[in-house]
Design a protein around this motif. Sequence first.
Motif, PDB file in Angstrom:
ATOM      1  N   UNK A   1      64.776  38.435  15.197  1.00  0.00           N
ATOM      2  CA  UNK A   1      64.607  37.610  14.237  1.00  0.00           C
ATOM      3  C   UNK A   1      63.036  37.774  13.381  1.00  0.00           C
ATOM      4  N   UNK A   2      62.383  38.085  14.247  1.00  0.00           N
ATOM      5  CA  UNK A   2      60.826  38.368  13.738  1.00  0.00           C
ATOM      6  C   UNK A   2      60.148  39.530  14.543  1.00  0.00           C
ATOM      7  N   UNK A   3      59.064  39.996  14.159  1.00  0.00           N
ATOM      8  CA  UNK A   3      58.428  41.131  14.769  1.00  0.00           C
ATOM      9  C   UNK A   3      56.861  41.109  14.765  1.00  0.00           C
ATOM     10  N   UNK A   4      56.177  41.569  15.659  1.00  0.00           N
ATOM     11  CA  UNK A   4      54.832  41.865  15.582  1.00  0.00           C
ATOM     12  C   UNK A   4      54.721  43.434  15.892  1.00  0.00           C
ATOM     13  N   UNK A   5      54.134  44.057  14.651  1.00  0.00           N
ATOM     14  CA  UNK A   5      54.006  45.526  14.660  1.00  0.00           C
ATOM     15  C   UNK A   5      52.958  46.195  14.544  1.00  0.00           C
ATOM     16  N   UNK A   6      52.496  47.190  15.198  1.00  0.00           N
ATOM     17  CA  UNK A   6      51.494  48.060  14.982  1.00  0.00           C
ATOM     18  C   UNK A   6      51.513  48.839  13.789  1.00  0.00           C
ATOM     19  N   UNK A   7      50.511  48.832  13.139  1.00  0.00           N
ATOM     20  CA  UNK A   7      50.716  49.523  11.499  1.00  0.00           C
ATOM     21  C   UNK A   7      51.132  51.119  12.283  1.00  0.00           C
ATOM     22  N   UNK A   8      52.005  51.619  11.276  1.00  0.00           N
ATOM     23  CA  UNK A   8      52.591  52.837  11.074  1.00  0.00           C
ATOM     24  C   UNK A   8      53.884  53.014  10.667  1.00  0.00           C
ATOM     25  N   UNK A   9      54.642  53.923  10.987  1.00  0.00           N
ATOM     26  CA  UNK A   9      56.064  54.248  10.506  1.00  0.00           C
ATOM     27  C   UNK A   9      56.888  52.798  10.971  1.00  0.00           C
ATOM     28  N   UNK A  10      56.488  52.147  12.080  1.00  0.00           N
ATOM     29  CA  UNK A  10      57.443  51.282  12.543  1.00  0.00           C
ATOM     30  C   UNK A  10      57.354  50.025  11.626  1.00  0.00           C
ATOM     31  N   UNK A  11      56.395  49.847  10.472  1.00  0.00           N
ATOM     32  CA  UNK A  11      56.489  48.891   9.767  1.00  0.00           C
ATOM     33  C   UNK A  11      57.419  49.185   8.560  1.00  0.00           C
ATOM     34  N   UNK A  12      57.596  50.227   8.276  1.00  0.00           N
ATOM     35  CA  UNK A  12      58.746  50.368   7.396  1.00  0.00           C
ATOM     36  C   UNK A  12      60.150  50.332   8.145  1.00  0.00           C
ATOM     37  N   UNK A  13      60.394  50.885   9.338  1.00  0.00           N
ATOM     38  CA  UNK A  13      61.398  50.619  10.021  1.00  0.00           C
ATOM     39  C   UNK A  13      61.856  49.183  10.006  1.00  0.00           C
ATOM     40  N   UNK A  14      60.764  48.387  10.572  1.00  0.00           N
ATOM     41  CA  UNK A  14      61.100  46.967  10.703  1.00  0.00           C
ATOM     42  C   UNK A  14      61.568  46.389   8.974  1.00  0.00           C
ATOM     43  N   UNK A  29      61.423  40.013   9.191  1.00  0.00           N
ATOM     44  CA  UNK A  29      59.970  39.593   8.913  1.00  0.00           C
ATOM     45  C   UNK A  29      59.200  40.001   9.762  1.00  0.00           C
ATOM     46  N   UNK A  30      57.812  40.470   9.598  1.00  0.00           N
ATOM     47  CA  UNK A  30      56.879  40.959  10.226  1.00  0.00           C
ATOM     48  C   UNK A  30      55.466  40.702  10.196  1.00  0.00           C
ATOM     49  N   UNK A  31      54.690  40.633  11.139  1.00  0.00           N
ATOM     50  CA  UNK A  31      53.099  40.802  10.956  1.00  0.00           C
ATOM     51  C   UNK A  31      52.867  42.116  11.385  1.00  0.00           C
ATOM     52  N   UNK A  86      50.958  42.999  -1.717  1.00  0.00           N
ATOM     53  CA  UNK A  86      51.217  42.483  -0.421  1.00  0.00           C
ATOM     54  C   UNK A  86      52.491  41.876  -0.264  1.00  0.00           C
ATOM     55  N   UNK A  87      53.414  42.616   0.680  1.00  0.00           N
ATOM     56  CA  UNK A  87      54.753  41.902   1.143  1.00  0.00           C
ATOM     57  C   UNK A  87      54.762  41.469   2.347  1.00  0.00           C
ATOM     58  N   UNK A  88      53.946  41.964   3.196  1.00  0.00           N
ATOM     59  CA  UNK A  88      53.623  41.478   4.793  1.00  0.00           C
ATOM     60  C   UNK A  88      52.219  41.355   4.958  1.00  0.00           C
ATOM     61  N   UNK A  89      51.877  40.347   5.835  1.00  0.00           N
ATOM     62  CA  UNK A  89      50.688  39.976   5.972  1.00  0.00           C
ATOM     63  C   UNK A  89      49.931  41.031   7.094  1.00  0.00           C
ATOM     64  N   UNK A  90      48.782  41.584   6.966  1.00  0.00           N
ATOM     65  CA  UNK A  90      48.127  42.563   7.763  1.00  0.00           C
ATOM     66  C   UNK A  90      46.984  42.131   8.519  1.00  0.00           C
ATOM     67  N   UNK A  91      46.988  41.780   9.758  1.00  0.00           N
ATOM     68  CA  UNK A  91      45.922  41.503  10.545  1.00  0.00           C
ATOM     69  C   UNK A  91      45.207  42.626  11.280  1.00  0.00           C
TER      70      UNK A  91
END
Length: 371
Positions: free
Chosen positions: A254-267, A273-275, A307-312
């Motif tokens: 339903x949503x995801x918490x993602x470490x920056x990298x290729x996984x953000x594009x996959x998500x 929707x992701x952080x 900015x499409x997704x929030x970057x923390x």
Amino acid sequence: MKYYLIAGERSGDFHAANLMRELRGQDADAQFRYWGGDMMQAEGGELVRHYQDLAIMGFLEAATSILKFRGYLKQCQADILTYQPDVLILVDYAGFNMRMAKFAKEQGIKVFYYISPKIWAWNQGRVAKVKAYVDKMFVILPFETEFYQKFDYAVDYAGNPTVDSVAEFQPTADFYERNRLERDKPIIAVLPGSRKQEIEEMLHEMIAILPGFQEYQFVVAGVNNLDPNYYKHFHRNGIRFVFDQTFDLLSHATAALVTSGTATLETALFDVPQVVCYRTSALSYAIGKMVIKVPYISLVNLIAGREVVKELIQNEFNARNLLDELRSLLTDPAYLARVKAGYAELREKLGQHQAAKKTAELMVGYLRAAR
């Protein structure tokens, strides 16, 4: 023809393996020797050294590993001279591979680069080295074509392999049962990365917000290149782990918490929707702040150009901010709609391609034309 490939991390192993498969389709006599991983090894040829030996994350970590790094460079150089390939194919991993490009060029060995170093992000002066040492560059991000054009260097964009991987994926019917997940609880996917250094920095914080989302199940994407026992000290009540099933996980999330990298594009390509999260050592971050020239770190925002997704990032990556952003994604329909619209824009920019196949066709064509 004889191909020597170097992939220094898990994503490179994946992309290089797909490229090897397509190269064999174009060149029935293809022979492979490489530095890479399990996925490349499954395609045949000879694995010289596994990418796990090369895993270094951050500026400080790289500085403290310099002697080991130099030793690997010398080993790789000697092995290439012994093998005498028709072409050296470098896959991302700029710190190591640009040095190998210089060496190979000096030895009269043709150099192809698949997945450009991120020189558009920092130290753009390295374009001069790319022009000097790389015979052909094959990029996977559409904006990289324009970037290199500014420096009068023509590159080939044959598409993004992640687009192909997601398009070809078929979800596993028994994903919930196989992993003992609850079908009646929505999934929050947690993608902490594939290297111990980044997992240590990210995962404790990511799962700390679980008490605020009791109606969801948090499912962590583990990787089999790490010992499953390694993940035991992250176990908490309500946390589940799946291994090497990231696409299945994203297809059900339903949503995801993602470490920056290729996984953000996959998500994003799975429309989840992701952080985006990232933290490294204080020194590495301070150095990065001085040299990085782009406004975003996630591929989603970089490709979209906004900015499409929030970057923390760094100090902003904390449980309070994670909780607030995830709650917005789950409860604010207007906010979610803006994210999904950004994802649609991203897919349009990337286009639909067969990236590995088209890249292999180009590579073999260039090699045959040069004979």
